[in-house]
Write a protein that holds these residues in place. Structure first.
Motif, short mmCIF file in Angstrom:
data_model
loop_
_atom_site.label_atom_id
_atom_site.label_comp_id
_atom_site.label_asym_id
_atom_site.label_seq_id
_atom_site.Cartn_x
_atom_site.Cartn_y
_atom_site.Cartn_z
N CYS A 1 0.80 -1.22 0.00
CA CYS A 1 0.00 0.00 0.00
C CYS A 1 0.83 1.27 0.00
O CYS A 1 0.34 2.32 -0.36
CB CYS A 1 -0.98 0.02 1.16
N SER A 2 2.07 1.20 0.39
CA SER A 2 2.86 2.43 0.41
C SER A 2 3.40 2.72 -0.98
O SER A 2 3.68 1.82 -1.75
CB SER A 2 4.00 2.33 1.41
N LYS A 3 3.52 4.01 -1.28
CA LYS A 3 4.06 4.41 -2.56
C LYS A 3 5.56 4.16 -2.56
O LYS A 3 6.20 4.25 -1.52
CB LYS A 3 3.77 5.89 -2.79
N PRO A 4 6.14 3.88 -3.72
CA PRO A 4 7.58 3.64 -3.76
C PRO A 4 8.35 4.87 -3.29
O PRO A 4 7.91 6.00 -3.47
CB PRO A 4 7.86 3.36 -5.24
N GLU A 5 9.47 4.62 -2.70
CA GLU A 5 10.33 5.71 -2.25
C GLU A 5 10.84 6.49 -3.45
O GLU A 5 11.01 5.96 -4.53
CB GLU A 5 11.52 5.14 -1.46
N THR A 6 11.06 7.76 -3.22
CA THR A 6 11.59 8.58 -4.30
C THR A 6 13.07 8.29 -4.47
O THR A 6 13.78 7.98 -3.53
CB THR A 6 11.38 10.07 -3.98
N SER A 7 13.51 8.39 -5.71
CA SER A 7 14.93 8.18 -6.00
C SER A 7 15.20 8.75 -7.39
O SER A 7 14.31 9.28 -8.03
CB SER A 7 15.26 6.68 -5.96
N GLY A 8 16.41 8.60 -7.82
CA GLY A 8 16.77 9.02 -9.16
C GLY A 8 16.78 10.53 -9.33
O GLY A 8 17.06 11.27 -8.40
N PRO A 9 16.44 11.00 -10.54
CA PRO A 9 16.54 12.42 -10.84
C PRO A 9 15.62 13.29 -9.98
O PRO A 9 15.96 14.42 -9.66
CB PRO A 9 16.15 12.53 -12.31
N ALA A 10 14.45 12.78 -9.61
CA ALA A 10 13.54 13.57 -8.77
C ALA A 10 14.18 13.84 -7.42
O ALA A 10 14.21 14.98 -6.95
CB ALA A 10 12.21 12.84 -8.59
N THR B 1 3.44 10.90 -6.51
CA THR B 1 2.02 11.00 -6.80
C THR B 1 1.60 9.83 -7.69
O THR B 1 2.44 9.04 -8.12
CB THR B 1 1.68 12.32 -7.54
N GLU B 2 0.34 9.78 -7.98
CA GLU B 2 -0.18 8.76 -8.90
C GLU B 2 -0.21 9.26 -10.34
O GLU B 2 -0.55 8.53 -11.24
CB GLU B 2 -1.60 8.35 -8.47
N SER B 3 0.15 10.51 -10.56
CA SER B 3 0.05 11.13 -11.88
C SER B 3 1.27 10.83 -12.74
O SER B 3 2.40 11.07 -12.32
CB SER B 3 -0.08 12.64 -11.72
N PRO B 4 1.07 10.37 -13.97
CA PRO B 4 2.21 10.18 -14.87
C PRO B 4 2.76 11.52 -15.38
O PRO B 4 3.90 11.61 -15.79
CB PRO B 4 1.64 9.35 -16.01
N VAL B 5 1.94 12.58 -15.35
CA VAL B 5 2.37 13.90 -15.81
C VAL B 5 3.24 14.58 -14.77
O VAL B 5 4.22 15.23 -15.10
CB VAL B 5 1.14 14.78 -16.14
N THR B 6 2.88 14.43 -13.52
CA THR B 6 3.63 15.02 -12.40
C THR B 6 3.87 13.92 -11.38
O THR B 6 3.13 13.81 -10.40
CB THR B 6 2.85 16.19 -11.76
#
Length: 174
Positions: free
Chosen positions: A23-32, A79-84
């Motif tokens: 249920c948790s969103k993946p951790e942020t990584s990479g360029p973001a 987020t769940e958005s592919p745009v942002t």
């Protein structure tokens, strides 16, 4: 508890917790993450480098304004958005102090102390990441002045990117 029930209870707990595992969103990584970390570092350095400034007042006096060391709290969310796919927020809390004097030299000589407190401020800056670059989206300033009602003002990109002591250009993506 009898021994034969322990495996049954353990299995029940594992099965009941399984839906929570994904249920948790993946951790942020990479360029973001790297870009947001660079933005937070730039903003932190910009705030640390602020120095008090002296300006002429309206009725012949000189005003010295300075800021306490800022408390900076960054937040980065997927987020769940592919745009942002990511949004970020930086909250900056500091105090503004001000003193007046009859001459410029006298104003520059003033050491600002808590007795000169003008206001407590909270700046909130919101950013979005489109998969390649970070962009500033909006901001607001909450000002608390002792003995007055709190005020909240929306900040524009022009406000934040302004040169001089009122701007926060170091907190904008480059």
């Amino acid at each position: 508890m009898p021994f034969p029930l322990r495996p049954l209870i353990a299995a029940t707990l594992v099965v009941s917790l399984m839906p929570l595992l994904g249920c948790s969103k993946p951790e942020t990584s990479g360029p973001a993450q790297a870009g947001f970390d660079a933005l937070v570092t730039s903003c932190t350095q910009f705030l640390a480098d602020r120095a008090p400034h002296v300006r002429p007042g309206g009725s012949g006096e000189w005003t010295k304004t300075g800021y306490s060391p800022a408390l900076l709290k960054p937040e980065l969310s997927r987020t769940e958005s592919p745009v942002t796919p990511y949004v970020g927020k930086i909250v900056v809390k500091d105090n503004e102090a001000q003193a007046t004097a009859t001459t410029q030299a006298a104003a520059e000589a003033v050491t600002l102390t808590p007795a000169h407190l003008l206001s407590n401020r909270t700046h909130t800056f919101v950013y979005s990441f489109d998969g390649k670059t970070w962009r500033w989206q909006n901001g607001q300033l909450l000002t608390k002045i002792p003995g007055h009602n709190d005020t909240t003002v929306a900040l524009t990109l022009a406000d934040v990117s302004a040169m001089g002591p009122k701007g926060f250009i170091g907190c904008l993506p480059r």
